[in-house]
Write a protein that holds these residues in place. Structure first.
Motif, PDB file in Angstrom:
ATOM      1  N   ASP A   1       0.853  -1.191   0.000  1.00 35.16           N
ATOM      2  CA  ASP A   1       0.000   0.000   0.000  1.00 35.16           C
ATOM      3  C   ASP A   1       0.887   1.239   0.000  1.00 35.16           C
ATOM      4  N   SER A   2       0.726   2.069  -1.012  1.00 41.65           N
ATOM      5  CA  SER A   2       1.560   3.268  -1.142  1.00 41.65           C
ATOM      6  C   SER A   2       0.935   4.496  -0.502  1.00 41.65           C
ATOM      7  N   GLY A   3      -0.179   4.305   0.200  1.00 41.53           N
ATOM      8  CA  GLY A   3      -0.817   5.446   0.847  1.00 41.53           C
ATOM      9  C   GLY A   3      -1.640   6.251  -0.136  1.00 41.53           C
ATOM     10  N   ASN A   4      -1.870   7.519   0.190  1.00 41.56           N
ATOM     11  CA  ASN A   4      -2.707   8.383  -0.629  1.00 41.56           C
ATOM     12  C   ASN A   4      -1.864   9.303  -1.502  1.00 41.56           C
ATOM     13  N   VAL A   5      -2.323   9.519  -2.716  1.00 43.12           N
ATOM     14  CA  VAL A   5      -1.654  10.425  -3.638  1.00 43.12           C
ATOM     15  C   VAL A   5      -1.766  11.852  -3.101  1.00 43.12           C
ATOM     16  N   LEU A   6      -0.691  12.575  -3.168  1.00 44.44           N
ATOM     17  CA  LEU A   6      -0.655  13.949  -2.669  1.00 44.44           C
ATOM     18  C   LEU A   6      -1.094  14.927  -3.755  1.00 44.44           C
ATOM     19  N   PHE A   7      -1.804  15.959  -3.359  1.00 49.00           N
ATOM     20  CA  PHE A   7      -2.151  17.040  -4.282  1.00 49.00           C
ATOM     21  C   PHE A   7      -2.535  18.254  -3.460  1.00 49.00           C
ATOM     22  N   LYS A   8      -2.616  19.389  -4.117  1.00 53.53           N
ATOM     23  CA  LYS A   8      -2.949  20.620  -3.412  1.00 53.53           C
ATOM     24  C   LYS A   8      -4.458  20.761  -3.318  1.00 53.53           C
ATOM     25  N   HIS A   9      -4.961  20.878  -2.100  1.00 55.98           N
ATOM     26  CA  HIS A   9      -6.387  21.016  -1.871  1.00 55.98           C
ATOM     27  C   HIS A   9      -6.918  22.236  -2.620  1.00 55.98           C
ATOM     28  N   GLY A  10      -7.992  22.036  -3.380  1.00 55.60           N
ATOM     29  CA  GLY A  10      -8.594  23.131  -4.128  1.00 55.60           C
ATOM     30  C   GLY A  10      -8.002  23.349  -5.502  1.00 55.60           C
ATOM     31  N   GLU A  11      -6.994  22.554  -5.878  1.00 57.52           N
ATOM     32  CA  GLU A  11      -6.380  22.671  -7.196  1.00 57.52           C
ATOM     33  C   GLU A  11      -6.435  21.309  -7.885  1.00 57.52           C
ATOM     34  N   PRO A  12      -7.543  21.003  -8.561  1.00 57.58           N
ATOM     35  CA  PRO A  12      -7.730  19.654  -9.118  1.00 57.58           C
ATOM     36  C   PRO A  12      -6.632  19.211 -10.075  1.00 57.58           C
TER      37      PRO A  12
END
Length: 311
Positions: free
Chosen positions: A91-102
């Motif tokens: 399990d690689s965990g959750n993909v990171l991204f900037k909240h509010g920037e799809p």
């Protein structure tokens, strides 16, 4: 966790993005290139593309948590072997991204799946809303060319009139971008309106599925996809709301869980290269039955992967 070399600059952990527990208590992996895992689980806590009720950002957390109900069986019924003996999963965990920037989610998810594939592995991805499948398919098409698609859903998601980030338009864009081989793709459980003229996929609608059952469904699937590399996308609202109330756009008259499990198990022999389970929204759930359904479908898929490897 998204590979740092493929991460959009300054991406941060989205709200509700922490891992908590892993799926099926599989080990956490941070360096995909050094892992001996054959399948990598990834979560995408994103629901900014929903057209109805939001909440699928909690899907990865809900599915992982519900998988704790499945870990006690050594050899899961009706399989005659233990998964861990034949398939290595991490399990690689959750993909990171900037909240509010799809767009950062789109870029980072595609990069993450590409890293998985370039490392000689396949992916099992938990959404999030169904829009997350589009960047996943972009990564798969880049690696394998257009893939066959087996798509379970109440909706075709081929609508052309939506916005750039829309969980109802992803397969319209996938066809336009040449990501899927439409001649070898099939949609199962559809029970909402779509344009029959020129529809790119074969459709087994919910009434046909209910009348004919798993055996006939599998005959059509195997005939359609043949030996093509095949991706499975399971929108949890493909199930009837009695089996999966915890979703953003429930539609009455869907598949039973028994039927869905028999169909997933019957995918043995198909050249499966990846799967996602999307649109689990635990806030609308009761007693975790939707999260458990998602976790169970994903686990059955992994058993099919192991069985294919043993064949």
């Amino acid at each position: 966790m998204c590979d740092k070399q493929n991460t959009v600059a300054n991406a941060d952990l989205p709200i509700y993005g922490s891992l908590g527990m892993t799926f099926m208590e599989f080990p956490v992996v941070s360096d995909l290139t050094m892992s001996d895992a054959e399948v990598i689980v990834a979560g995408v806590p994103f629901d900014m593309a929903t057209s109805g009720r939001s909440g699928a950002r909690f899907g990865p957390q809900g599915v992982r948590q519900a998988s704790s109900q499945l870990i006690w069986e050594g050899a899961r019924w009706p399989w005659q072997f233990a998964l861990d003996d034949h398939l290595i999963v991490a399990d690689s965990g959750n993909v990171l991204f900037k909240h509010g920037e799809p767009q950062t989610m789109v870029d980072n998810l595609q990069a993450h799946i590409s890293t998985i594939l370039d490392s000689g592995k396949s992916s099992l991805t938990f959404g999030g809303d169904h829009f997350i499948t589009l960047p996943v398919l972009r990564a798969y098409a880049k690696k394998h060319g257009p893939v066959a698609l087996i798509h379970f859903d109440a909706h075709t998601d081929t609508y052309s009139g939506g916005t750039k980030y829309d969980h109802g338009t992803l397969f319209h864009h996938a066809v336009e971008e040449g990501l899927v081989d439409t001649e070898h793709s099939i949609q199962i459980g559809i029970r909402t309106a779509y344009d029959l003229d020129g529809h790119p996929f074969e459709v087994l609608d919910a009434a046909w599925v209910g009348d004919h059952g798993p055996g006939a469904i599998l005959e059509r699937i195997h005939a359609r996809v043949g030996d093509k590399k095949t991706y499975v996308s399971f929108d949890i609202d493909g199930l009837d709301p009695s089996c999966a109330p915890g979703t953003g756009t429930p539609v009455a008259g869907g598949m039973t869980m028994d039927c869905a499990l028999k169909v997933i198990r019957g995918l043995q022999g198909i050249n499966l290269v990846g799967m996602d389970v999307v649109e689990v929204a635990p806030a609308y759930d009761h007693a975790e039955i939707t999260s458990l359904a998602g976790a169970t479908l994903a686990l059955e898929y992994l058993y099919v992967m192991a069985a294919n490897k043993m064949a």
